[in-house]
Enzyme design. Sequence first.
Site, PDB file in Angstrom:
ATOM      1  N   ASP A  24      35.148  68.254 121.143  1.00  0.00           N
ATOM      2  CA  ASP A  24      34.787  67.621 122.406  1.00  0.00           C
ATOM      3  C   ASP A  24      33.291  67.788 122.615  1.00  0.00           C
ATOM      4  OD1 ASP A  24      34.718  66.413 124.827  1.00  0.00           O
ATOM      5  OD2 ASP A  24      35.793  67.968 125.921  1.00  0.00           O
ATOM      6  N   GLU A  77      43.232  73.122 128.747  1.00  0.00           N
ATOM      7  CA  GLU A  77      42.303  72.679 127.711  1.00  0.00           C
ATOM      8  C   GLU A  77      41.187  73.709 127.627  1.00  0.00           C
ATOM      9  OE1 GLU A  77      40.335  69.206 129.257  1.00  0.00           O
ATOM     10  OE2 GLU A  77      42.135  68.434 130.158  1.00  0.00           O
ATOM     11  N   TYR A 123      40.426  69.080 118.727  1.00  0.00           N
ATOM     12  CA  TYR A 123      39.376  68.119 118.390  1.00  0.00           C
ATOM     13  C   TYR A 123      38.014  68.664 118.772  1.00  0.00           C
ATOM     14  CZ  TYR A 123      39.048  66.674 123.334  1.00  0.00           C
ATOM     15  OH  TYR A 123      38.866  66.637 124.693  1.00  0.00           O
ATOM     16  N   ASN A 138      45.464  71.375 133.973  1.00  0.00           N
ATOM     17  CA  ASN A 138      46.000  70.085 134.427  1.00  0.00           C
ATOM     18  C   ASN A 138      47.396  70.296 134.991  1.00  0.00           C
ATOM     19  OD1 ASN A 138      43.833  68.330 133.380  1.00  0.00           O
ATOM     20  ND2 ASN A 138      44.501  69.153 131.416  1.00  0.00           N
TER      21      ASN A 138
END
Lengths: 57, 505
Positions: free
Chosen positions: B99, B7, B97, B161
């Site tokens: 954030d 991310e 998006y 992740n």
Amino acid sequence: MPDQQQKQRDAGPSGPGGDGGGPSAPQVEKPDVKDLLKRMKKVDPDQARRYRQRTGQ
Amino acid sequence: MIQFGIETEYGITRTGAEDLDVVAESIALVRATTARGARMKWDYAPEDPHADARGFKVDELRQDHDEAGYVEQDSRRTLTFAEIKSDLALVNGGRFYNDHAHPEYCTPECSTVDEVVAHDRAGERIVGEAARRLSERNGSEVRIYKNNTDFRGHSYGCHENYLLPRSLPWRDLARGVQAFLVTRQIFCGAGKFGVEEEDRFVGTEFQISQRADFFTELQSVDTMQKRPLVNTRDEPHALAEKWRRFHVILGDANMSPFATGLKLGTMALVLELLAREPRCRLPIVAAPLESLRAVSRDSRWKWELELEGGAPTTAIEVQREYLERVKSVCDLSAPDRVASVRDWETVLRDLERDPRICRDRLDWVAKHELIAEFAEGEGVSPDDPWLRSLDLEYHRIDPEVGLYFALEDGGMMRGRPREESVAAACERPPETTRAAIRGRCIEKFGDRIRVAQWDHVVLAGDQYDIKISLLDLFAPEELARYRAALEAAATPDELRQLLRKGDRI
């Protein structure tokens, strides 16, 4: 992977501190960045001063 | 089996705007994209960043002190939470998006290094194309930077992740990765002409990491202030009894795909090592947080540190110990794992001989050498703010002007992903993970998407909603069954019928 466009460079100090105390310096090749260096002159010296972000994660 | 994704929070600015509202700009950017996906359908209900992997929940997350200055500006916004986020669940399985105050691109779940490198570059393309469109619309240039700081002590993240089996005890995991995380910056640091603290610029010295200045805790769930070396957020986005998501917030945003690949590839191997041998013998750093900063700021590039018990060592030696354990324990039969081990070994050797050898691979070396050469040629002093401006320009994602891309286009950087892989990643998910199901559902049933999340998609059926659970969809044979059903189904209800076997919905 593309081949590098490089030329020989004189062995210099091992790090930015320039104290010569790093690993023994082999001949390190460096690429020809003359054109890029010219382009870098056009980068606004103050752009980082104006750059403000909010804290993220 | 370890799957992974990245991310990236991007920096955003606009030419001529001194007091830019970066939240509004970020929202506008995300809305300007033409990337295909399901808009404002993200399901926030299952998200809970307060759960701690150590077995408790925190009451609240720490906010950065400077954020208090934006309360009034934020309170004037009339948009809903979903409108502020402006989420786009993409057909490639990723997410784009706003954030908080940064445009964020999340790659889909990937299972190979090549996949994640292509999807990371696809993210740059998607964000960059949105910036181009917004610039045209506004009549002023929107600039996007894939970096981690504004040189004023405001940092933003590039998180990794990793899906892991829950059976790996948290304590062993956290202890086992610590020395690796402290020292991996020698090959995955992005470099920075400056030293910072929270909300403050401190000095002009060069260091190899962008993020090391901002980590002050060993473990916690926080991500915005008092950031921890090991993040304990327990939000698996998968079946919690079986899986955990190891959330790594200590990492720089890499421009070099080689560095991105090495960062993810080596971390995944170390995690596999720990999954196979949770209590294997690994180096333990005596003072991890102090060593993190000391390694990053060491101007001699010797990277000395001390192990528990007082033995002196170096970051290179610590990395070599991990490498040797990985070679003796992990399954290295897959080609991308062979490549990761080879690159890891070679980089450590070259860093030891002379770090400058790695200027064709590693961001911090490429950036340092280029800007130092410029400074020398132009007589620019080490404390000149111009160096920070050039540092910023290295991370600009416009391929026509960004300094990194100039190096890459000149054939001076290794590891550029193939153009067809990047183009495909903009439109298609990896076929080897559950992202293929999420992405195909969005592609095929776009107007029937009720909500989407990492671990589920809800489709509007003829009579009622149909939830496609992705919570435990990791076995290749199950994934193949889902893919076949999706190909065959003409409607969500047909998909439900085809998937009924196995009670997955």
